[in-house]
Scaffold this motif. Sequence first.
Motif, mmCIF file in Angstrom:
data_model
loop_
_atom_site.group_PDB
_atom_site.id
_atom_site.type_symbol
_atom_site.label_atom_id
_atom_site.label_comp_id
_atom_site.label_asym_id
_atom_site.label_seq_id
_atom_site.Cartn_x
_atom_site.Cartn_y
_atom_site.Cartn_z
ATOM 1 N N ILE A 44 0.860 -1.186 0.000
ATOM 2 C CA ILE A 44 0.000 0.000 0.000
ATOM 3 C C ILE A 44 0.897 1.237 0.000
ATOM 4 N N GLY A 45 0.532 2.230 -0.784
ATOM 5 C CA GLY A 45 1.259 3.487 -0.786
ATOM 6 C C GLY A 45 0.335 4.654 -0.495
ATOM 7 N N VAL A 46 0.767 5.537 0.379
ATOM 8 C CA VAL A 46 0.018 6.763 0.688
ATOM 9 C C VAL A 46 0.987 7.931 0.519
ATOM 10 N N PHE A 47 0.685 8.813 -0.410
ATOM 11 C CA PHE A 47 1.623 9.862 -0.788
ATOM 12 C C PHE A 47 0.934 11.219 -0.889
ATOM 13 N N LYS A 48 1.737 12.257 -0.743
ATOM 14 C CA LYS A 48 1.340 13.588 -1.200
ATOM 15 C C LYS A 48 2.585 14.281 -1.724
ATOM 16 N N PRO A 49 2.441 15.205 -2.668
ATOM 17 C CA PRO A 49 3.604 15.683 -3.420
ATOM 18 C C PRO A 49 4.588 16.535 -2.630
ATOM 19 N N ARG A 50 4.149 17.142 -1.540
ATOM 20 C CA ARG A 50 5.028 18.008 -0.750
ATOM 21 C C ARG A 50 4.417 18.198 0.631
ATOM 22 N N ARG A 55 -3.535 16.976 2.840
ATOM 23 C CA ARG A 55 -3.746 15.533 2.751
ATOM 24 C C ARG A 55 -5.212 15.251 2.438
ATOM 25 N N PRO A 56 -5.471 14.413 1.441
ATOM 26 C CA PRO A 56 -6.866 14.070 1.137
ATOM 27 C C PRO A 56 -7.555 13.469 2.353
ATOM 28 N N LEU A 57 -8.841 13.760 2.508
ATOM 29 C CA LEU A 57 -9.587 13.284 3.673
ATOM 30 C C LEU A 57 -9.529 11.763 3.785
ATOM 31 N N LEU A 61 -8.090 9.762 7.134
ATOM 32 C CA LEU A 61 -8.922 8.846 7.912
ATOM 33 C C LEU A 61 -8.322 7.446 8.007
ATOM 34 N N ARG A 62 -7.659 6.998 6.943
ATOM 35 C CA ARG A 62 -7.186 5.612 6.938
ATOM 36 C C ARG A 62 -5.759 5.437 7.459
ATOM 37 N N PRO A 64 -4.115 6.210 10.351
ATOM 38 C CA PRO A 64 -3.887 5.612 11.668
ATOM 39 C C PRO A 64 -4.060 4.094 11.669
ATOM 40 N N MET A 65 -5.097 3.600 10.993
ATOM 41 C CA MET A 65 -5.304 2.153 10.933
ATOM 42 C C MET A 65 -4.196 1.467 10.141
ATOM 43 N N LEU A 66 -3.788 2.055 9.038
ATOM 44 C CA LEU A 66 -2.727 1.452 8.239
ATOM 45 C C LEU A 66 -1.413 1.389 9.017
ATOM 46 N N ILE A 67 -1.098 2.456 9.718
ATOM 47 C CA ILE A 67 0.140 2.472 10.511
ATOM 48 C C ILE A 67 0.078 1.434 11.633
ATOM 49 N N ALA A 68 -1.095 1.287 12.227
ATOM 50 C CA ALA A 68 -1.254 0.341 13.338
ATOM 51 C C ALA A 68 -1.220 -1.109 12.900
ATOM 52 N N THR A 69 -1.503 -1.380 11.626
ATOM 53 C CA THR A 69 -1.669 -2.764 11.189
ATOM 54 C C THR A 69 -0.611 -3.238 10.199
ATOM 55 N N SER A 70 0.368 -2.423 9.862
ATOM 56 C CA SER A 70 1.369 -2.814 8.859
ATOM 57 C C SER A 70 2.577 -3.464 9.530
#
Length: 355
Positions: A44-50, A55-57, A61-62, A64-70
């Motif tokens: 999974i990748g979550v990015f923003k250009p700078r 950050r997109p809503l 929202l997702r 915290p869960m991704l960080i907790a479960t990776s």
Amino acid sequence: MLRPFVRVRMNRVLFLSDSHDGFTGNMRFLRDAIIAQSRDVEVIGVFKPRLSARRPLRDALRLPMLIATSGVIVLDDFYPLIYFFRIRPQTRLVQLWHAAGAFKRVGHSRAGLPGGPTRGSEIHRNYTDAIVSSTGIAVDYAEAFAIPVERVKPWGMPRTDVFFDDAHVARTRAAVRAKLGIGEDERFALFAPTFRGSGQLTAEGAPEADWAAIARTLGPGWRIGVRQHPFVSRGDLPDGVVDAARVADMNDVLMAADVLITDYSSAIFEFALLRRPIVFFVPDLDAYTADRSFYRPFEHYSIGPVVKDPAGLADAIARSEIDESRLQAFLQEFCDALDGHSSARIAARLLDRQG
């Protein structure tokens, strides 16, 4: 709050960056190697250009869960959000720093310098692994990230693997030169400096020279190109100067160049792998040293001519050559883990969870 109620998915690898969109550079090569080595991995990748981009809503929202479960989280730059999280014991938080070598000071190594971290800052300290390009710089990155040196792993740099593939280098060189309108028989000198300022939010351009005049002085058979750091806005270039930023991948542009003109950019380490000449244009060396500083004296890095006055650039470019013994020592110190197999090696060690 989520930790007691959700399990870590050991096959989930999360890539995070606030410095670029999508899988680019080291992240692209590592992602591909991970997928090649494991059929059941979830990437999974979550990015923003700078950093300044909103950050997109959905991502807010997702995350915290991704960080907790990776099981593995991979960064490639400063990532402010992660330093507020307590990383779970089963999770590896990996800093795959975007620059090879150890040139200008970063992170906690800048304490007391303009733009450096405040005393007691928690930035960088929660990395379980920091991956670097050489055994000789492990202590520098331990200082930069305020972590034990045992957490610094000289496993290489994924995006440099292609520099060891001669056929790829030749194909890329031809394709880039064709796109930029550079003839096969022309020599291409590329100016690619780093930014000025303390970071992404305050970045300014490097001191300029009259590149069109330098190209005229060099004469037929030479072309000059300019590519500013991604943190710096692109400006108009004069006629006769190649806009090398038209090519998205910095590695590709380096492969097309015959001579690199730079200042304090970590591009020197990748370009050294090509065994081609480097000219250092540093009219602000004293000021930059005072504001940013280096891990070694500047002379330790300058494996080519050093120019402070733009009037000397054309001659330095025309006469530039490689000092083989000095280049070999330079590569041994800063690049001894770069061998064309970094991506596969890092992927294997992250997937089997052995340090």
